[in-house]
Design a protein around this motif. Sequence first.
Motif, PDB file in Angstrom:
ATOM      1  N   SER A  35       1.006  -1.154  -0.089  1.00  0.00           N
ATOM      2  CA  SER A  35       0.062  -0.150   0.008  1.00  0.00           C
ATOM      3  C   SER A  35       0.763   1.242   0.102  1.00  0.00           C
ATOM      4  CB  SER A  35      -0.938   0.095   1.202  1.00  0.00           C
ATOM      5  OG  SER A  35      -1.730   1.111   1.321  1.00  0.00           O
ATOM      6  N   SER A  77      -1.958  -3.445   2.775  1.00  0.00           N
ATOM      7  CA  SER A  77      -3.085  -3.664   2.090  1.00  0.00           C
ATOM      8  C   SER A  77      -4.457  -4.018   2.612  1.00  0.00           C
ATOM      9  CB  SER A  77      -2.919  -4.850   0.960  1.00  0.00           C
ATOM     10  OG  SER A  77      -2.633  -6.026   1.697  1.00  0.00           O
ATOM     11  N   SER A 100       3.081  -0.286   4.588  1.00  0.00           N
ATOM     12  CA  SER A 100       2.789   0.957   3.882  1.00  0.00           C
ATOM     13  C   SER A 100       3.968   1.796   3.472  1.00  0.00           C
ATOM     14  CB  SER A 100       1.620   1.903   4.396  1.00  0.00           C
ATOM     15  OG  SER A 100       0.502   1.132   4.380  1.00  0.00           O
TER      16      SER A 100
END
Length: 355
Positions: free
Chosen positions: A60, A99, A275
């Motif tokens: 992400s 994610s 992330s």
Amino acid sequence: MRDAVPPTRHDDVVPGLQTGRPSRRGRRVLVALLAVVLVLLLAVAGTVAYLTSSIGGGISRIPDAFRGIDAGSRPASFGGTTFLLVGTDSRSSEPTTGSDATPGVDAGSQRSDVIMLGTLAPDGEHGSVVSIPRDSWVEIPGRGKNKINAAYAFGGAPLLIETVENLTGVRVDHFGVIDFAGFTSLVDSVGGIDVTVARATSNAGVDFTAGENHLDGGEALAYVRQRYGLPNGDIDRAARQQNAIRALLEKVQEKASTDPAALYAFATSVGDAVSVDDSLSNTGLVQLALENRNLRGSGVAFVTAPVAGLGREGAQSVVYLDDGRAADLWDAVRNGSVAQYADLNPTEALGGTPS
């Protein structure tokens, strides 16, 4: 008022830690060395196509991590790549990074529990990890003096990046976050980690014996979370966090040559758990892997920013950094000589057996 020798911290108690009951804060702690672990994984995991499709595409991205930072006031690049890595306390009981992140939950809404600078040297064979104590009393742009971890709560990634750059004079190239579920899954995906403990302690219902301990993900979380009962409180906890990261690096290296299935599971865990800022593309990840393909855990120096002592600012317990020695450390980060700094300052370097 400053204490010359950091005492064990008994204030600022986190609910649930001493009783072993799982608190929301405890469940949501983040800790990982994304830069070095991820690049090492990429460097040994296989072909460029595999790396791009299996890892980069599953990670992400954090939008606008550098939003509003005055480009003209930022430190110059030294040729390497530096990641600002944080773990935070979250309001949500669900993952807020990776994610699996819950839509609408802002990871920057809480204070960062772990702050690390992970640097990859220009030679592609060396790296460093510098822990900055979360309670360090520093200047936060536009906010005055406060604990460094407050910057993330006040202004998310941009304000924390600006604060760290002003403090260190080190340019931050990328920003990364990982959550509790991510840390435990990373450890479990490689079959646990092995750490050496200086003396018997316990935390959150987990007992650690003196000597080598094999820890699964949940036990590893309890290990890196402990600060009560340790001689130097948060300072010792930072050493434990680095020790766990070093152990994870060693396990990833081991699995790279002996257990491809476990390595694939680790790759999947990275994508699910972490992330990174949206300036780091899949192509950029692969390029970092190629540039650092000779990096190994033994080439990574682990150091904690030098501390002058602990004290209080109003009702807050804070950490005062040693500005003189810290200046030498930030110089070492910029010129790639953190290993030499660690040799000259062994009390700040990660030893073989942290408390």
